[in-house]
Scaffold this motif. Structure first.
Motif, short mmCIF file in Angstrom:
data_model
loop_
_atom_site.label_atom_id
_atom_site.label_comp_id
_atom_site.label_asym_id
_atom_site.label_seq_id
_atom_site.Cartn_x
_atom_site.Cartn_y
_atom_site.Cartn_z
N ASP A 104 3.19 -1.12 4.22
CA ASP A 104 3.02 0.24 3.72
C ASP A 104 4.30 0.71 3.03
O ASP A 104 5.41 0.38 3.47
CB ASP A 104 2.74 1.22 4.88
CG ASP A 104 1.39 1.01 5.51
OD1 ASP A 104 0.57 0.28 4.93
OD2 ASP A 104 1.15 1.58 6.59
N LEU A 105 4.12 1.47 1.96
CA LEU A 105 5.23 2.16 1.31
C LEU A 105 4.82 3.62 1.20
O LEU A 105 4.31 4.07 0.19
CB LEU A 105 5.52 1.57 -0.08
CG LEU A 105 6.09 0.14 -0.09
CD1 LEU A 105 4.97 -0.88 -0.17
CD2 LEU A 105 7.03 -0.04 -1.27
N CYS A 106 5.00 4.34 2.30
CA CYS A 106 4.48 5.70 2.38
C CYS A 106 5.45 6.70 1.76
O CYS A 106 6.66 6.53 1.83
CB CYS A 106 4.20 6.07 3.82
SG CYS A 106 2.89 5.09 4.57
N GLY A 107 4.91 7.72 1.16
CA GLY A 107 5.74 8.78 0.61
C GLY A 107 5.18 9.40 -0.64
O GLY A 107 4.31 10.27 -0.57
N PHE B 32 0.83 -1.20 0.00
CA PHE B 32 0.00 0.00 0.00
C PHE B 32 0.87 1.25 0.00
O PHE B 32 1.69 1.45 0.89
CB PHE B 32 -0.91 -0.01 1.23
CG PHE B 32 -1.76 1.23 1.39
CD1 PHE B 32 -2.39 1.80 0.30
CD2 PHE B 32 -1.92 1.81 2.64
CE1 PHE B 32 -3.18 2.94 0.45
CE2 PHE B 32 -2.70 2.94 2.79
CZ PHE B 32 -3.32 3.52 1.69
N ALA B 33 0.68 2.09 -1.01
CA ALA B 33 1.45 3.32 -1.15
C ALA B 33 0.54 4.53 -0.99
O ALA B 33 -0.53 4.60 -1.60
CB ALA B 33 2.14 3.36 -2.50
N THR B 34 0.97 5.48 -0.19
CA THR B 34 0.21 6.72 0.01
C THR B 34 1.13 7.79 0.59
O THR B 34 2.11 7.47 1.27
CB THR B 34 -0.98 6.50 0.96
OG1 THR B 34 -1.70 7.72 1.12
CG2 THR B 34 -0.52 6.01 2.32
N ALA C 229 4.57 -7.30 -8.69
CA ALA C 229 4.87 -8.07 -9.90
C ALA C 229 5.87 -9.19 -9.61
O ALA C 229 5.81 -10.26 -10.23
CB ALA C 229 5.43 -7.15 -10.99
N GLN C 230 6.74 -8.98 -8.66
CA GLN C 230 7.74 -10.00 -8.33
C GLN C 230 7.17 -11.10 -7.43
O GLN C 230 7.63 -12.24 -7.49
CB GLN C 230 8.93 -9.34 -7.65
CG GLN C 230 9.74 -8.43 -8.56
CD GLN C 230 10.72 -7.56 -7.80
OE1 GLN C 230 10.88 -7.69 -6.59
NE2 GLN C 230 11.35 -6.62 -8.50
N THR C 231 6.18 -10.77 -6.60
CA THR C 231 5.69 -11.73 -5.61
C THR C 231 4.30 -12.27 -5.90
O THR C 231 3.85 -13.20 -5.23
CB THR C 231 5.67 -11.08 -4.22
OG1 THR C 231 4.75 -9.97 -4.22
CG2 THR C 231 7.04 -10.58 -3.82
N GLY C 232 3.61 -11.68 -6.87
CA GLY C 232 2.23 -12.08 -7.10
C GLY C 232 1.27 -11.44 -6.13
O GLY C 232 0.32 -12.06 -5.65
N GLY C 233 1.49 -10.17 -5.80
CA GLY C 233 0.66 -9.46 -4.85
C GLY C 233 -0.21 -8.40 -5.49
O GLY C 233 -0.32 -8.30 -6.72
N ILE C 234 -0.84 -7.61 -4.64
CA ILE C 234 -1.67 -6.49 -5.11
C ILE C 234 -1.01 -5.19 -4.67
O ILE C 234 -0.65 -5.02 -3.50
CB ILE C 234 -3.12 -6.61 -4.58
CG1 ILE C 234 -3.96 -5.42 -5.07
CG2 ILE C 234 -3.17 -6.72 -3.07
CD1 ILE C 234 -5.45 -5.56 -4.79
N ALA C 235 -0.82 -4.29 -5.62
CA ALA C 235 -0.29 -2.95 -5.34
C ALA C 235 -1.46 -1.98 -5.30
O ALA C 235 -2.21 -1.86 -6.28
CB ALA C 235 0.71 -2.53 -6.41
N VAL C 236 -1.61 -1.30 -4.19
CA VAL C 236 -2.71 -0.36 -4.01
C VAL C 236 -2.13 1.01 -3.68
O VAL C 236 -1.22 1.12 -2.85
CB VAL C 236 -3.67 -0.79 -2.88
CG1 VAL C 236 -4.96 0.00 -2.95
CG2 VAL C 236 -3.95 -2.27 -2.94
N ALA C 237 -2.62 2.03 -4.35
CA ALA C 237 -2.17 3.40 -4.09
C ALA C 237 -3.39 4.29 -3.91
O ALA C 237 -4.37 4.16 -4.66
CB ALA C 237 -1.30 3.91 -5.24
N PHE D 20 5.32 3.12 -7.35
CA PHE D 20 6.01 2.33 -8.37
C PHE D 20 6.74 1.16 -7.72
O PHE D 20 6.75 0.04 -8.25
CB PHE D 20 6.98 3.20 -9.16
CG PHE D 20 7.50 2.53 -10.41
CD1 PHE D 20 6.82 2.67 -11.60
CD2 PHE D 20 8.64 1.74 -10.38
CE1 PHE D 20 7.27 2.04 -12.76
CE2 PHE D 20 9.10 1.12 -11.52
CZ PHE D 20 8.42 1.26 -12.72
N ALA D 21 7.34 1.40 -6.55
CA ALA D 21 7.99 0.30 -5.82
C ALA D 21 6.98 -0.76 -5.44
O ALA D 21 7.27 -1.96 -5.50
CB ALA D 21 8.69 0.85 -4.57
N ALA D 22 5.77 -0.34 -5.05
CA ALA D 22 4.71 -1.30 -4.73
C ALA D 22 4.34 -2.13 -5.95
O ALA D 22 4.13 -3.35 -5.86
CB ALA D 22 3.49 -0.57 -4.19
#
Length: 437
Positions: A80-83, A50-52, A96-104, A89-91
């Motif tokens: 969390d990938l806050c900033g 999660f990016a925000t 893509a590398q792990t098979g996860g969901i990127a949410v922003a 983009f890192a999310a």
């Protein structure tokens, strides 16, 4: 890398003029849940990233609420990938590398008269990566990094600042062109059919078509600058209209430039998001400027003349996570009676501990009765409560979000949306509300 298996954008209904704004009961977490639950995929994500730049909590992982709302297993990572947009983009790359969901997701607040106030927009987007039938393949990526001061916000500040846009444009333009060339070379593609450009610098957005050429389109986010969600929202708009076999170059220019090249597949046409970005933008609900300012804490209106609610207790909230965050009740294994909230003893046949989970968050329902309360404590009165009969069984009382009392009637159809009921003692009380369909 895994391919893209699903996507969805979330656009709040409220409009301040033409600007898209989140409601008083929405924040980056609730909007992220809305986007994530709408992202259709045949594979279950193994991680949530999660990016925000506007987290609802500090010193607490916000992604765990999204994890709980999605009903993912305890073995799934939530981080969390806050900033900034670079965090988003890192999310995407991690997913893509792990098979996860990127949410922003982001709630943008600008100074009066600023570019953020005029061109900002609140919103969210979710991108699901995994194996199996993919709607877009990942062909290549590239990054360029450079330190310079273009946009910044002090920790704890509500609004940010930006240097003179020409200064940033001179640096971003070089980085965007270089990252585009590197990514296309890595993908083995001469030119992309569609180019997505996301950048906090307004000059870059205005001149996007002159920086990088797309064979068919060059697009920016139609919401305006939506912070960490900017690139993902714009990509969702392209996926709504792209044809199978099209190549998409995503350029996210924040303190450097990151690039990703995708190629759509034949599965895209039957796996697009249910409600396109254009359709969501067309569905607006006007909000008064003074009301909006009160939602963001920039003005203080007369509070309701009722006692304020007590803060949520951690022990009871942890005991009801499946209901509170996942809107999951129980179904009797003997008679099929659905209990909302969950129960151990069946109200239909009286059997004990013969229950199985009954998730209703993704279902719809019908209003059986409702009341409009203009005296109850609410940050945005009136408070509208309704008794909803859920399709497939179950009935419970729920608040109506984005309330339009004149449109509400017995028999109205509703869906469910994760929202923030109130905040007390620095703790957000999250639960689900009903939204008119």
């Amino acid at each position: 890398m895994r391919g893209l298996t699903g996507y969805a954008a979330y656009v709040p209904r409220h409009r301040l003029g033409k600007r898209v704004v989140a409601g008083y009961d929405e924040d980056s977490t609730t909007m992220a849940v809305a986007a994530a639950t709408a992202a259709r995929s045949e594979t279950e994500p193994t991680a949530v990233y999660f990016a925000t730049s506007s987290p609802a909590y500090a010193d607490k992982t916000n992604a765990t609420a999204i994890h709980a709302a999605l009903g993912l297993p305890a073995t799934a990572v939530a981080a969390d990938l806050c900033g900034t947009g670079r965090s988003a983009f890192a999310a995407m790359m991690l997913a893509a590398q792990t098979g996860g969901i990127a949410v922003a997701a982001d709630v943008r607040v600008g100074r009066p008269g600023s570019a953020d106030e005029k061109r900002g927009g609140d919103g969210a987007a979710a991108l699901v990566f995994g194996d199996g039938p993919v709607i877009a393949e990942v062909l290549g990526s590239a990054s360029r990094t450079e330190e310079f001061l273009d946009r910044w916000r002090a920790p704890g500040a509500v609004t940010g600042q930006q240097w003179e846009e020409r200064f940033g444009f001179e640096r971003y333009s070089r980085l965007v062109r270089a990252a585009a060339v590197d990514a296309l070379d890595a993908a083995g593609v001469a030119d992309a059919d569609h180019v997505v450009v996301a950048c906090p610098n307004t000059a870059v957005v205005k001149r996007a078509a002159t920086l990088v050429k797309g064979q068919k389109t060059v697009q920016v986010s139609p919401l305006g600058f939506s912070g960490a969600a900017d690139a993902a929202v714009a990509l969702c708009g392209v996926l709504d209209t792209a044809e199978p076999g099209d190549t998409i170059l995503v350029l996210s220019a924040t303190d450097g430039c990151d690039a990703l090249v995708l190629r759509t597949t034949e599965h895209l046409t039957r796996n697009r998001q249910r409600t396109s970005l254009a359709e969501q933008l067309a569905d607006g609900l006007a909000v008064a400027p003074l009301t909006y300012l009160s939602w963001r804490g920039l003005v203080e209106l007369e509070p309701p003349r009722r006692p304020e609610p007590d803060r949520v207790g951690a022990p009871p909230a942890s005991r009801s996570v499946a209901w509170k965050f996942g809107l999951t009740g129980t179904r009797c294994g003997d008679c099929g009676f659905v209990h909302l909230p969950p129960a151990r003893v069946c109200r239909g046949c009286g059997v004990i501990d013969r229950m199985s989970p009954a998730a209703v968050a993704g279902l719809t329902g019908t209003v059986a009765t409702f009341t409009v309360d203009r005296l109850a404590y609410s940050p945005s009165p009136p408070m509208v409560q309704a008794v909803v009969d859920v399709d497939g069984g179950g009935r419970f009382t729920v608040e109506i979000a984005d309330a339009e009392p004149d449109r509400l009637q017995v028999g109205a159809r509703v869906r469910f949306s994760f929202r923030r009921l109130f905040t007390a003692g620095g703790i957000h009380d999250y639960f689900w509300k009903a939204v008119l369909i």
